[in-house]
Design an enzyme around this catalytic site. Structure first.
Site, PDB file in Angstrom:
ATOM      1  N   GLU A  96      -4.977 -18.890  23.704  1.00  0.00           N
ATOM      2  CA  GLU A  96      -4.163 -19.882  22.792  1.00  0.00           C
ATOM      3  C   GLU A  96      -5.002 -20.063  21.487  1.00  0.00           C
ATOM      4  OE1 GLU A  96      -5.465 -23.326  22.257  1.00  0.00           O
ATOM      5  OE2 GLU A  96      -3.650 -24.075  23.014  1.00  0.00           O
ATOM      6  N   CYS A 122      -2.237 -22.113  28.612  1.00  0.00           N
ATOM      7  CA  CYS A 122      -3.438 -21.799  29.729  1.00  0.00           C
ATOM      8  C   CYS A 122      -3.209 -20.426  30.357  1.00  0.00           C
ATOM      9  CB  CYS A 122      -3.636 -23.058  30.377  1.00  0.00           C
ATOM     10  SG  CYS A 122      -4.013 -24.519  29.462  1.00  0.00           S
ATOM     11  N   THR A 161     -10.341 -33.113  27.297  1.00  0.00           N
ATOM     12  CA  THR A 161     -10.291 -31.922  28.098  1.00  0.00           C
ATOM     13  C   THR A 161     -10.400 -30.764  27.527  1.00  0.00           C
ATOM     14  OG1 THR A 161      -8.046 -31.952  28.112  1.00  0.00           O
ATOM     15  CG2 THR A 161      -9.117 -33.389  29.844  1.00  0.00           C
ATOM     16  N   THR A 179       4.316 -33.343  31.298  1.00  0.00           N
ATOM     17  CA  THR A 179       3.600 -32.560  31.720  1.00  0.00           C
ATOM     18  C   THR A 179       3.276 -32.168  33.400  1.00  0.00           C
ATOM     19  OG1 THR A 179       1.468 -33.544  31.298  1.00  0.00           O
ATOM     20  CG2 THR A 179       2.510 -32.336  29.435  1.00  0.00           C
ATOM     21  N   HIS A 195      -5.316 -24.205  38.561  1.00  0.00           N
ATOM     22  CA  HIS A 195      -5.268 -24.473  37.114  1.00  0.00           C
ATOM     23  C   HIS A 195      -6.034 -25.772  36.931  1.00  0.00           C
ATOM     24  CE1 HIS A 195      -5.365 -24.575  32.731  1.00  0.00           C
ATOM     25  NE2 HIS A 195      -4.427 -25.472  33.031  1.00  0.00           N
ATOM     26  N   LYS A 252      -7.931 -34.483  37.854  1.00  0.00           N
ATOM     27  CA  LYS A 252      -7.062 -34.976  39.013  1.00  0.00           C
ATOM     28  C   LYS A 252      -5.877 -33.981  39.459  1.00  0.00           C
ATOM     29  CE  LYS A 252      -3.755 -38.407  38.253  1.00  0.00           C
ATOM     30  NZ  LYS A 252      -3.184 -39.630  37.648  1.00  0.00           N
ATOM     31  N   ASN A 269     -11.282 -28.384  30.370  1.00  0.00           N
ATOM     32  CA  ASN A 269     -10.182 -27.502  30.679  1.00  0.00           C
ATOM     33  C   ASN A 269     -10.446 -26.357  29.622  1.00  0.00           C
ATOM     34  OD1 ASN A 269      -7.944 -25.884  30.963  1.00  0.00           O
ATOM     35  ND2 ASN A 269      -6.454 -27.211  30.274  1.00  0.00           N
ATOM     36  N   SER A 299       1.550 -23.668  30.047  1.00  0.00           N
ATOM     37  CA  SER A 299       2.439 -24.694  29.725  1.00  0.00           C
ATOM     38  C   SER A 299       3.767 -23.672  28.961  1.00  0.00           C
ATOM     39  CB  SER A 299       2.126 -25.648  28.611  1.00  0.00           C
ATOM     40  OG  SER A 299       1.236 -26.454  29.164  1.00  0.00           O
TER      41      SER A 299
END
Lengths: 348, 140, 389
Positions: free
Chosen positions: A81, A113, A154, A203, A236, A241, A268, A298
């Site tokens: 991306e 992603c 992230t 999200t 992913h 968390k 990430n 996403s």
């Protein structure tokens, strides 16, 4: 989805930049240090790095492990991306650097992603159909977060490259895959805008958890397996968390996911992260081990894969640096240097 | 803006492609044209050859008064690198700071962004060198 | 071939001439040179104007200096052109002008070195200087000429076992001499303690081991023997001259610490003058850094390889040493005037041979050695000048 002609991974390569910024260093600037941080630290690209340079290094390692001359690749596909150009493929530059040109399919993929995962699934199809023997699927990103936004903690940088080819030559066989996609605007960036917008709590449940869970459960069901049938699992990792929560919901244990859980250390890396997790597992796996993998992008969608390690892994593993080598070389920078390198200062 | 000037160097810049002599095995970088008086046959004895990218630092410095186009990078280390195949090459070093460096240090080639020629210009990629990440067992 | 003489000289102070243009500076030095010969030759006798300039396009915005300056100077119609060979432009212009006079084509050739750099800022100056390197395989990688010299210095330290401050005698000598030169840019002495504390420019080169690029113009009038007699100044003859070339890129040289073009040009010029290095009384080198002077002294045959810093520490480069250099301040104190530097060198050496140098006068100097380099010695021009009476 299972290929008619069995497909596997012949070589894998990873790349993580040398630099890190700590979550609490970002919090120092934006929240006076109050509150928790979603990851301990994230990787930061150096001032001369971008998606293309990281893709090249990861790809060189993947080819070295595969022991394959670059010219035998039928395609070089780069999912990201954060392609450096809006118009002009990253794939041609990467293919040129590897020495694959000119008889090669070079292309860029985009799905937030999941762009690397797109390249990976599509490469499976190229090999499975017999159109080509070998494909290079890359996921690479230098992700951007709006300064001060939750994403800034992230959104990080890294690359992963996989050489796909006939299962008979593979160090790991891809048994099957599924793809699950819906129109879900949990995160997006309009053309010409520098930073993406995310839907905060939107999200989570309707986006990440719904899509990852759907793809994972379907693949387990298709194969008649349970989480206990796998040695390792990678999901992913938009933060620390989410992947641990979904693993728990699906019935995977922390022991299965720990070796591939990299986001607490490097954040990430977007298109690269699940394959970096896979690389870290392949670095330590034994023949016969099984790996369950689920990406997320996403917008939104998930691809799940079931992978089995072969004997070949042992002879190829040490032909290139391991994921741990990249994780170990970490140089922490402060927010000022981070801003300088992210080109957010007006210099000239 | 230069387009073709950088584009025509892509084999050398991106993957350190030079030349090797078919008979003697001598390697040179960058690739060269035939000299005046050199026969076509002698010139054709040099074939394209991708160097390994392994080498060691012959000497180095750190540029602190950067020329236009490199301000954002300063201070940045530069080096003369003795490549494993013999040639010397001049390049930037990356992923290191001055205190890390010494003459004789093993380095390896990486492909990085050499120059951003502006918002409406091309990004030029090319070789730099960094201290060797890790010693790995060799294979094609 | 006829004998060639340096009859007249002129130079502006070196510095940041913000109020003055390239033309202003050029004309001041030209007028001085004609005053120096007391107008015993007139502008109408000028056969040719050779303009030495390295960076006119990039820094001054001028690329057609021959005709421009010829007409401004009142030499309209004369043969006029510009020579550009990076930092060696001045030496190259003198070398070519010598041929024009020696061959009998002209009786009087004007060599005008001019560089106007301060109309642009430092990043543009650095980029312009980098054009003296290999554009695809050095400059494009962010390599500067200063960093090239720096890498040679570090390698030299490594091979011969020196610390960086072994090079301190070069700027200390340059500043000691330049302090009394009214044309020098930096007229203050440098102490070893200050040198040791100076910040880095391109390690191991520090600020006190790096010259500063500045504005200036210098003129020499080159004449035939017949005209020299008419002019009547103390006759300084060009007894030897040679120009040699080497690769722009350091990495293309088999032995980077050996400046082969310097060696060839020095050897051939001395041979032409029927002289040995020991016959030379005073030198002007391209010495923007101590390492540059050190390598030039070695390649030119004045000292053996690896010994220049010791030679300098022993006082060998001071006005009373065996190889006096930078008697007017050198590149470090007088300033680096780009393509005009080679002409400034000759102006200084003519003064030395006339015995009228404002600073650093070498007693009874009879033989002088001028060496002008472009890049890291990719172009090297050496002239041997002899006081002829």
């Amino acid at each position: 989805m299972q290929p008619d002609r069995p497909v596997g991974i012949l070589g894998y390569g990873c790349y993580v930049p040398r630099y890190r910024i700590a979550g609490k260093e970002i919090a120092r600037v934006w929240t006076d240090g109050q509150g928790g941080v979603p990851v301990q630290s994230k990787s930061v690209p150096g001032p001369d790095e971008d998606t293309i340079t990281m893709a090249i290094e990861a790809a060189r390692h993947a080819l070295a492990r595969a022991g394959l001359p670059a010219r035998q690749l039928g395609g070089v596909w780069v999912g990201s991306e954060s392609h450096p150009y809006s118009v002009k493929p990253s794939g041609t530059i990467v293919a040129e650097a590897l020495g694959t040109t000119p008889w090669v399919s070079a292309a860029d993929w985009e799905f937030a992603c999941k762009a690397g995962s797109e390249a990976f699934t599509a490469s499976m199809g190229m090999v499975a159909s017999g159109m080509v023997n070998y494909m290079l699927a890359i996921g690479a990103d230098t992700a951007q977060g709006r300064p001060g936004d939750a994403l800034e903690y992230t959104a990080s940088a890294g690359a992963s490259a996989m050489v796909l080819g006939p299962a008979s030559e593979a160090l790991a066989i891809i048994e099957a895959t599924v793809s699950y996609a819906t129109d879900t605007p949990d995160f997006f960036r309009r053309a010409e805008r520098p930073y993406p917008v995310h839907g905060q709590r939107f999200t989570g449940e309707p986006a990440y958890f719904h899509h990852v869970g759907s793809a994972a459960r379907r693949l387990l069901s298709d194969l008649g397996r349970t989480p206990q049938d796998y040695t390792y699992a990678v999901f992913h990792q938009p933060n620390s968390k989410f992947p641990q929560s979904i693993a728990k919901q699906l019935g995977f244990t922390p022991e299965q996911t720990a070796p591939g859980l990299l986001s607490p250390q490097i954040g990430n890396t977007y298109s690269a992260i699940v394959f970096l997790g896979l690389s870290a597992i392949l670095d330590i796996a034994r023949p016969g081990d099984t790996i369950f993998l689920t990406s997320y992008g996403s917008g939104a969608g998930s691809d799940a894969y079931s992978v089995v390690v072969t004997d070949t892994l042992l002879e190829r593993r040490d032909r290139a640096p391991r994921t741990a080598d990249y994780l170990a070389r970490q140089e922490f920078i402060d927010y000022a240097m981070y801003v300088k390198w992210r080109n957010e200062l007006v210099v000239g | 803006m230069h387009l073709a000037k950088h584009w025509r160097q892509k084999a050398a810049y991106y993957r350190l492609e030079g030349q090797r002599h078919r008979v003697t095995g001598e390697v040179r970088f960058p690739a060269r044209q035939a000299t005046v008086g050199e026969s076509d046959e002698a010139a054709e004895a040099w074939e394209p050859f991708v160097l390994s990218g392994k080498g060691e630092i012959y000497s180095f410095s750190v540029v602190r008064q950067a020329p236009a186009g490199f301000e954002y990078l300063a201070p940045y280390p530069v080096a003369l690198v003795r490549l494993a195949e013999g040639p010397l090459v001049t390049a930037q070093l990356t992923d290191c700071c001055e205190d890390d460096l010494f003459i004789g240090q093993p380095v390896e080639m990486v492909t990085r962004r050499l120059k951003d020629t502006g918002k409406d210009g091309v990004l030029v990629y090319g070789y730099k060198f960094r201290p060797v990440l890790t010693q790995v067992k060799g294979n094609g | 071939m006829q004998n060639v003489y340096l009859a007249g000289i002129g130079a502006t102070p070196v510095g940041e001439h913000y109020t003055r243009s390239l033309i202003d500076l050029a004309l001041e030095s030209l007028r001085q040179a004609f005053v120096d010969i007391k107008y015993h030759a007139t502008p109408s006798q000028v056969g040719a104007l050779y303009v030495a300039n390295a960076m006119g396009e990039a820094l001054a915005g001028d690329a057609h200096l021959g005709a421009l300056l010829a007409t401004m100077a009142g030499f309209q119609g004369v043969e006029a052109f510009r020579l550009s060979s990076a930092g060696a432009s001045g030496g190259v212009a003198l070398h070519q002008a010598c041929m024009a006079v020696a061959s009998g084509v002209h009786d009087l050739v004007v060599i005008l070195g001019v560089e106007k750099v301060t109309d642009k800022l430092q990043d543009a100056q650095e980029a312009s200087l980098s054009l003296a390197t290999d554009s695809d395989f050095e400059a494009f990688h962010g390599i500067t000429v200063t960093s090239q010299w720096a890498m040679l210095m570090r390698r030299y330290m490594h091979e011969y076992g020196y610390e960086a401050d072994a090079f301190a005698p070069f700027p200390i000598n340059a500043h000691a001499n330049g302090t009394a030169n009214p044309e020098a840019m930096y007229r203050f002495p440098v102490k070893i303690s200050t040198y040791q504390k100076a910040s880095q420019i391109a390690s191991p080169l520090n600020m006190l081991d790096c010259s500063t690029l500045a504005d200036g113009a210098a003129t020499v009038l080159l004449v035939s023997e017949r005209l020299m007699r008419e002019i009547g100044n103390p006759p300084v003859r060009v007894a030897g001259r040679a120009l040699a070339s080497d690769t722009l890129a350091l990495h293309d040289r088999p032995d980077p610490l050996w400046l082969s073009a310097v060696h060839q040009s020095a050897r051939r010029a001395l041979h032409q003058a029927r002289m040995e290095p020991a016959d030379v009384d005073v030198l002007e080198l391209t010495d923007p850094h101590g390492i540059a002077a050190a390598l030039a002294l070695e390649a030119s045959g004045f000292v053996t390889r690896g010994t220049s810093p010791r030679h300098a520490a022993d006082g060998g480069i001071t006005p009373t040493g065996t190889t006096p250099i930078a008697t007017a301040g050198g590149y470090k104190s007088r300033g680096d005037i780009g393509g005009a530097s080679g002409v400034y060198q000759v102006v200084e050496l003519v003064r030395q041979l006339r015995g009228c140098a404002p600073s650093g006068q070498v007693p009874n100097a009879r033989v002088a050695f001028a060496q002008s380099l472009g890049g890291v010695g990719a172009t090297a021009v050496t002239h041997i000048l002899v006081r002829d009476d």
